[in-house]
Write a protein that holds these residues in place. Sequence first.
Motif, PDB file in Angstrom:
ATOM      1  N   ALA A   1       0.849  -1.198   0.000  1.00 31.47           N
ATOM      2  CA  ALA A   1       0.000   0.000   0.000  1.00 31.47           C
ATOM      3  C   ALA A   1       0.881   1.242   0.000  1.00 31.47           C
ATOM      4  CB  ALA A   1      -0.923  -0.004   1.208  1.00 31.47           C
ATOM      5  N   ASP A   2       0.958   1.894  -1.150  1.00 23.40           N
ATOM      6  CA  ASP A   2       1.717   3.139  -1.268  1.00 23.40           C
ATOM      7  C   ASP A   2       0.807   4.262  -0.781  1.00 23.40           C
ATOM      8  OD1 ASP A   2       2.846   5.547  -2.211  1.00 23.40           O
ATOM      9  OD2 ASP A   2       3.870   4.505  -3.849  1.00 23.40           O
ATOM     10  N   GLU A   3       1.094   4.762   0.412  1.00 21.19           N
ATOM     11  CA  GLU A   3       0.264   5.798   1.029  1.00 21.19           C
ATOM     12  C   GLU A   3       1.065   7.074   1.273  1.00 21.19           C
ATOM     13  OE1 GLU A   3      -1.490   3.779   4.392  1.00 21.19           O
ATOM     14  OE2 GLU A   3      -2.740   2.520   3.101  1.00 21.19           O
ATOM     15  N   VAL A   4       1.940   7.378   0.320  1.00 18.67           N
ATOM     16  CA  VAL A   4       2.771   8.574   0.453  1.00 18.67           C
ATOM     17  C   VAL A   4       1.900   9.838   0.477  1.00 18.67           C
ATOM     18  CG1 VAL A   4       3.222   8.955  -2.004  1.00 18.67           C
ATOM     19  CG2 VAL A   4       4.944   9.617  -0.329  1.00 18.67           C
ATOM     20  N   TYR A   5       0.701   9.755  -0.110  1.00 12.95           N
ATOM     21  CA  TYR A   5      -0.239  10.889  -0.070  1.00 12.95           C
ATOM     22  C   TYR A   5      -1.307  10.695   1.005  1.00 12.95           C
ATOM     23  CZ  TYR A   5       1.887  12.590  -4.350  1.00 12.95           C
ATOM     24  OH  TYR A   5       2.788  13.074  -5.259  1.00 12.95           O
ATOM     25  N   GLY A   6      -1.026   9.849   1.972  1.00 11.35           N
ATOM     26  CA  GLY A   6      -1.975   9.586   3.041  1.00 11.35           C
ATOM     27  C   GLY A   6      -2.480  10.862   3.696  1.00 11.35           C
ATOM     28  N   HIS A   7      -3.795  10.932   3.909  1.00 10.37           N
ATOM     29  CA  HIS A   7      -4.490  12.061   4.548  1.00 10.37           C
ATOM     30  C   HIS A   7      -4.635  13.282   3.655  1.00 10.37           C
ATOM     31  CE1 HIS A   7      -4.824  10.163   8.492  1.00 10.37           C
ATOM     32  NE2 HIS A   7      -3.581   9.743   8.331  1.00 10.37           N
ATOM     33  N   LEU A   8      -4.030  13.281   2.458  1.00 13.22           N
ATOM     34  CA  LEU A   8      -4.218  14.401   1.540  1.00 13.22           C
ATOM     35  C   LEU A   8      -5.486  14.156   0.723  1.00 13.22           C
ATOM     36  CD1 LEU A   8      -0.614  15.264   0.327  1.00 13.22           C
ATOM     37  CD2 LEU A   8      -2.212  16.804   1.457  1.00 13.22           C
ATOM     38  N   THR A   9      -6.636  14.270   1.384  1.00 11.91           N
ATOM     39  CA  THR A   9      -7.930  14.037   0.754  1.00 11.91           C
ATOM     40  C   THR A   9      -8.842  15.226   1.025  1.00 11.91           C
ATOM     41  OG1 THR A   9      -8.828  12.887   2.684  1.00 11.91           O
ATOM     42  CG2 THR A   9      -7.692  11.542   1.048  1.00 11.91           C
TER      43      THR A   9
ATOM     44  N   PHE B   1      -2.464  23.435  10.388  1.00 10.94           N
ATOM     45  CA  PHE B   1      -1.537  23.374   9.254  1.00 10.94           C
ATOM     46  C   PHE B   1      -2.080  22.436   8.185  1.00 10.94           C
ATOM     47  CE2 PHE B   1       1.825  20.843   7.203  1.00 10.94           C
ATOM     48  CZ  PHE B   1       2.361  21.822   6.389  1.00 10.94           C
ATOM     49  N   PHE B   2      -2.489  21.234   8.595  1.00 12.55           N
ATOM     50  CA  PHE B   2      -3.034  20.282   7.627  1.00 12.55           C
ATOM     51  C   PHE B   2      -4.288  20.832   6.963  1.00 12.55           C
ATOM     52  CE2 PHE B   2      -1.124  17.118  10.768  1.00 12.55           C
ATOM     53  CZ  PHE B   2       0.035  16.956  10.034  1.00 12.55           C
ATOM     54  N   ALA B   3      -5.137  21.490   7.746  1.00 10.61           N
ATOM     55  CA  ALA B   3      -6.380  22.046   7.208  1.00 10.61           C
ATOM     56  C   ALA B   3      -6.084  23.107   6.143  1.00 10.61           C
ATOM     57  CB  ALA B   3      -7.230  22.635   8.333  1.00 10.61           C
ATOM     58  N   LYS B   4      -5.058  23.914   6.384  1.00 12.92           N
ATOM     59  CA  LYS B   4      -4.690  24.956   5.413  1.00 12.92           C
ATOM     60  C   LYS B   4      -4.231  24.328   4.094  1.00 12.92           C
ATOM     61  CE  LYS B   4      -0.694  26.929   4.949  1.00 12.92           C
ATOM     62  NZ  LYS B   4       0.581  27.677   5.094  1.00 12.92           N
ATOM     63  N   ILE B   5      -3.384  23.305   4.180  1.00 15.01           N
ATOM     64  CA  ILE B   5      -2.889  22.642   2.975  1.00 15.01           C
ATOM     65  C   ILE B   5      -4.043  21.995   2.211  1.00 15.01           C
ATOM     66  CG2 ILE B   5      -1.429  20.763   2.113  1.00 15.01           C
ATOM     67  CD1 ILE B   5       0.107  23.253   3.074  1.00 15.01           C
ATOM     68  N   LEU B   6      -4.951  21.328   2.921  1.00 18.12           N
ATOM     69  CA  LEU B   6      -6.082  20.681   2.261  1.00 18.12           C
ATOM     70  C   LEU B   6      -6.992  21.707   1.588  1.00 18.12           C
ATOM     71  CD1 LEU B   6      -7.132  17.839   4.735  1.00 18.12           C
ATOM     72  CD2 LEU B   6      -5.861  17.641   2.597  1.00 18.12           C
ATOM     73  N   LYS B   7      -7.174  22.849   2.233  1.00 19.68           N
ATOM     74  CA  LYS B   7      -8.017  23.896   1.640  1.00 19.68           C
ATOM     75  C   LYS B   7      -7.422  24.389   0.327  1.00 19.68           C
ATOM     76  CE  LYS B   7     -10.212  28.359   2.629  1.00 19.68           C
ATOM     77  NZ  LYS B   7     -10.375  29.453   3.612  1.00 19.68           N
ATOM     78  N   ILE B   8      -6.106  24.606   0.311  1.00 19.31           N
ATOM     79  CA  ILE B   8      -5.440  25.061  -0.916  1.00 19.31           C
ATOM     80  C   ILE B   8      -5.568  24.002  -2.008  1.00 19.31           C
ATOM     81  CG2 ILE B   8      -3.247  25.745  -1.957  1.00 19.31           C
ATOM     82  CD1 ILE B   8      -2.405  26.772   0.821  1.00 19.31           C
ATOM     83  N   CYS B   9      -5.324  22.739  -1.642  1.00 23.74           N
ATOM     84  CA  CYS B   9      -5.415  21.650  -2.624  1.00 23.74           C
ATOM     85  C   CYS B   9      -6.833  21.515  -3.168  1.00 23.74           C
ATOM     86  CB  CYS B   9      -4.957  20.338  -1.996  1.00 23.74           C
ATOM     87  SG  CYS B   9      -3.175  20.197  -1.768  1.00 23.74           S
ATOM     88  N   SER B  10      -7.814  21.632  -2.285  1.00 28.80           N
ATOM     89  CA  SER B  10      -9.208  21.525  -2.704  1.00 28.80           C
ATOM     90  C   SER B  10      -9.583  22.639  -3.673  1.00 28.80           C
ATOM     91  CB  SER B  10     -10.118  21.557  -1.478  1.00 28.80           C
ATOM     92  OG  SER B  10     -11.478  21.479  -1.858  1.00 28.80           O
ATOM     93  N   GLN B  11      -9.190  23.856  -3.346  1.00 26.66           N
ATOM     94  CA  GLN B  11      -9.479  24.981  -4.234  1.00 26.66           C
ATOM     95  C   GLN B  11      -8.768  24.819  -5.575  1.00 26.66           C
ATOM     96  OE1 GLN B  11      -8.234  28.247  -1.733  1.00 26.66           O
ATOM     97  NE2 GLN B  11     -10.253  28.484  -0.781  1.00 26.66           N
ATOM     98  N   ALA B  12      -7.524  24.334  -5.533  1.00 27.94           N
ATOM     99  CA  ALA B  12      -6.764  24.120  -6.770  1.00 27.94           C
ATOM    100  C   ALA B  12      -7.400  23.023  -7.616  1.00 27.94           C
ATOM    101  CB  ALA B  12      -5.318  23.771  -6.442  1.00 27.94           C
ATOM    102  N   ALA B  13      -7.889  21.956  -6.967  1.00 28.62           N
ATOM    103  CA  ALA B  13      -8.565  20.882  -7.697  1.00 28.62           C
ATOM    104  C   ALA B  13      -9.823  21.406  -8.381  1.00 28.62           C
ATOM    105  CB  ALA B  13      -8.910  19.739  -6.748  1.00 28.62           C
ATOM    106  N   ASP B  14     -10.555  22.293  -7.704  1.00 22.41           N
ATOM    107  CA  ASP B  14     -11.748  22.898  -8.302  1.00 22.41           C
ATOM    108  C   ASP B  14     -11.382  23.734  -9.520  1.00 22.41           C
ATOM    109  OD1 ASP B  14     -13.393  21.780  -6.380  1.00 22.41           O
ATOM    110  OD2 ASP B  14     -13.487  23.581  -5.136  1.00 22.41           O
ATOM    111  N   ILE B  15     -10.340  24.565  -9.370  1.00 18.33           N
ATOM    112  CA  ILE B  15      -9.878  25.389 -10.494  1.00 18.33           C
ATOM    113  C   ILE B  15      -9.512  24.497 -11.678  1.00 18.33           C
ATOM    114  CG2 ILE B  15      -7.993  26.882 -11.304  1.00 18.33           C
ATOM    115  CD1 ILE B  15      -7.905  28.047  -8.423  1.00 18.33           C
TER     116      ILE B  15
END
Length: 418
Positions: free
Chosen positions: A217-225, A310-324
Amino acid sequence: MENASKKWVFKGNKALEAADAICVRGVLNMLNDNLNGDDNKPAIPLGHGDPSVFPCFRTTAIAEDAIVEAVRSAKFNCYSPTIGILPARRAIAAYLSQDISYQLSPDDVYLTVGCNNSIEVIISVLASPSANILLPRPGYPMYESRAAFSNLEVRHFDLVPEKGWQVDLDSVEALADENTVAMVIVNPGNPCGSVFTCQHLKKVAETAKKLGIFVIADEVYGHLTFGSNPFVPMGKFGSIVPVITLGSISKRWIVPGWRLGWIVTCDPNGSLKKSRIAESIRRYLNISADPPTVIQGAIPQILEKTKDDFFAKILKICSQAADICYDRLKEIPCITCPHKPEGSMFVMVKLNVSLLEDIDDDMDFCLKLAREESVIVLPGVAVGLKNWLRITFAVEPSTLEEGLGRIKTFYNRHMKQQ
């Protein structure tokens, strides 16, 4: 002059040619070499997952302070044990145990020089002459590269885009035979941006058990959801099937250059010990390089003290970028996105070359895009799917907008006239 006519007998290892030909770095280097040096536009890197170069993705001060403290303590200037120092392994065991129903031991944890080194170790351990391994298509090509170099046979099962890139379990069963040793899943998905449900992961575990193989199980992106599916570690199903989890701090903490990864045996029934897989991992690490001891020394503080904001901030940026990314791609007729990304830093999109003039395939598209628009996108052939593209959205949002706008301009220039 006696030796003037004697020919040198040494030469390079040809196995490296095959391994390098299918690695992401090799393809990205070729695309970067194709950038137009006379173009004043800054190059936009949508081809690989390293957001650390963008200020909005800076790691937490907790991690930086932990490194400084480890250096100044002078306790970590020494060699480390080949499997890693005990406090770091203990901290990783505790960190990963939070999401499963049993307690991992420090003895289940082996530290590596980033997750790519974890892949090297496990592929090397499995590479006996008759063995084969099942890999996802599309997938992360480091597995193919390491397998090619180690002469380990690879068989590919499909991920189904119409089903959120789930594993085609029927193809897994059809591929396996008595020499199959393991199957690999990458969750959250690179290159697909997918996140497997708990129910699907359980079916993967039950299929592997039926076949008598274990799961890597490659989980290098674990929790980045950031979609509807939460991250569920494969180790949750370690009582059904033995699981070897690969991970690192590189993605969740945005520090890929720190090179600290791990291999963890999630195996409460002890099958990996009985089969001597665990012993083989330890033996391989005896002849391998170790991650810097100072980084290992900082790990307990990094894992235990990083705050949720910190994690919440990163996820928010990633989520917004995914939407864009998802919204802007809809504006480019030659590109179709079958599934909105829900995790990791990538999305796979289908390229319709029939709508384009002078474009032969995905590689040709990416080479010309780099030359004409200074945008780097990874051709799908590099991850196992011809005429697809892998796009990274974990960049500064304004940079992402600019890059996708240039891809639209490129389409308008090359679109087939009616």
